[in-house]
Design a protein around this motif. Sequence first.
Motif, PDB file in Angstrom:
ATOM      1  N   ASP A 183     -56.454  56.591  73.035  1.00 53.06           N
ATOM      2  CA  ASP A 183     -55.342  56.634  73.994  1.00 53.06           C
ATOM      3  C   ASP A 183     -55.329  55.371  74.849  1.00 53.06           C
ATOM      4  N   ARG A 184     -56.484  55.011  75.378  1.00 53.86           N
ATOM      5  CA  ARG A 184     -56.556  53.849  76.274  1.00 53.86           C
ATOM      6  C   ARG A 184     -56.209  52.560  75.540  1.00 53.86           C
ATOM      7  N   GLU A 185     -56.573  52.494  74.273  1.00 51.59           N
ATOM      8  CA  GLU A 185     -56.224  51.310  73.486  1.00 51.59           C
ATOM      9  C   GLU A 185     -54.707  51.211  73.315  1.00 51.59           C
ATOM     10  N   LEU A 186     -54.056  52.338  73.063  1.00 54.18           N
ATOM     11  CA  LEU A 186     -52.601  52.339  72.927  1.00 54.18           C
ATOM     12  C   LEU A 186     -51.921  51.933  74.232  1.00 54.18           C
ATOM     13  N   TYR A 187     -52.463  52.394  75.350  1.00 52.20           N
ATOM     14  CA  TYR A 187     -51.892  51.993  76.638  1.00 52.20           C
ATOM     15  C   TYR A 187     -52.094  50.509  76.880  1.00 52.20           C
ATOM     16  N   GLN A 188     -53.264  49.993  76.545  1.00 49.57           N
ATOM     17  CA  GLN A 188     -53.533  48.567  76.728  1.00 49.57           C
ATOM     18  C   GLN A 188     -52.520  47.739  75.944  1.00 49.57           C
ATOM     19  N   ARG A 189     -52.234  48.144  74.713  1.00 49.28           N
ATOM     20  CA  ARG A 189     -51.259  47.417  73.902  1.00 49.28           C
ATOM     21  C   ARG A 189     -49.882  47.459  74.551  1.00 49.28           C
ATOM     22  N   ALA A 190     -49.526  48.595  75.136  1.00 44.28           N
ATOM     23  CA  ALA A 190     -48.217  48.701  75.796  1.00 44.28           C
ATOM     24  C   ALA A 190     -48.144  47.762  76.994  1.00 44.28           C
ATOM     25  N   TRP A 191     -49.217  47.691  77.786  1.00 43.34           N
ATOM     26  CA  TRP A 191     -49.214  46.819  78.964  1.00 43.34           C
ATOM     27  C   TRP A 191     -49.141  45.350  78.574  1.00 43.34           C
TER      28      TRP A 191
END
Length: 278
Positions: A183-191
């Motif tokens: 999940d955190r990796e997906l959020y990092q990519r979005a940011w």
Amino acid sequence: MADLAGRELVANGVRLHIVEAGPVDGPLVVLLHGFPEFWRAWERQIGPLARAGFRVVAPDLRGYDLSEKPPGVPAYRLSRLREDVAALIHALGYERAHVVGHDWGGIIAWALAIRQPEVVDRLVILNAPHPAAARRMLRLPRQWLRSWYILFFQLPWLPERFLLRSGRKMLRGTNPAAYTPHDRELYQRAWEQPGAATAMINYYRALPRFGNVKGTEVRVPTLVLWGERDVALLPELADGLERWVPDLRVVRFPRASHWVMRDEPVRVNNLLLGFLSA
């Protein structure tokens, strides 16, 4: 999670990326995420709502992930954000929708229900203050101590650097399963999408100048779900809302954090289904 379809559409002159699930002719439910998330904030809610017969639409709000990122702070004034949602509802072919909002999505949802109640069927708010309650609570030093980040976000470039380096640390619920490393990796990519960090923080930069809502009364049925272990918002922000919201139910989650829909997804989903199906 239910079978999802992603696409783009233009609403209020802004290109928005949306994810959809459920029957195309079902009652429309619009899920509005908060900071620093994107449509995946609702990944545990989309499937149950879609299977119950709702047409579920979860947009990336303007500035987030795959949606357009207009330049400048004024582009993120609250009036434009709520107009995005009203225009999205109409672009999907509906006059009204159930609107569910968390954090910034909840702030937008409150404003929409106050200013454009004709487009809101039922309203659900998760850990987002009613504007009148927020003004009242910001007089208290205890709330300002929790809201320090709003002042920090007024600075140039430094908040963007903080988000990109340390934003993952914000995504911590009271449930260990609330956010996985994936999940955190997906959020990092979005940011890391070009312009996303600045656009996201511009919501806060616009707040002091462009965040007022004219009016306070909410004239639609409203459900407020409040995680009481929120480190940014006092539990008292959910007190006394009947003053402005006559048709109201408040449900508190003593063991949940700000990320209530991830800490207790089963209970949140049951409450959503019961309220939106009534």
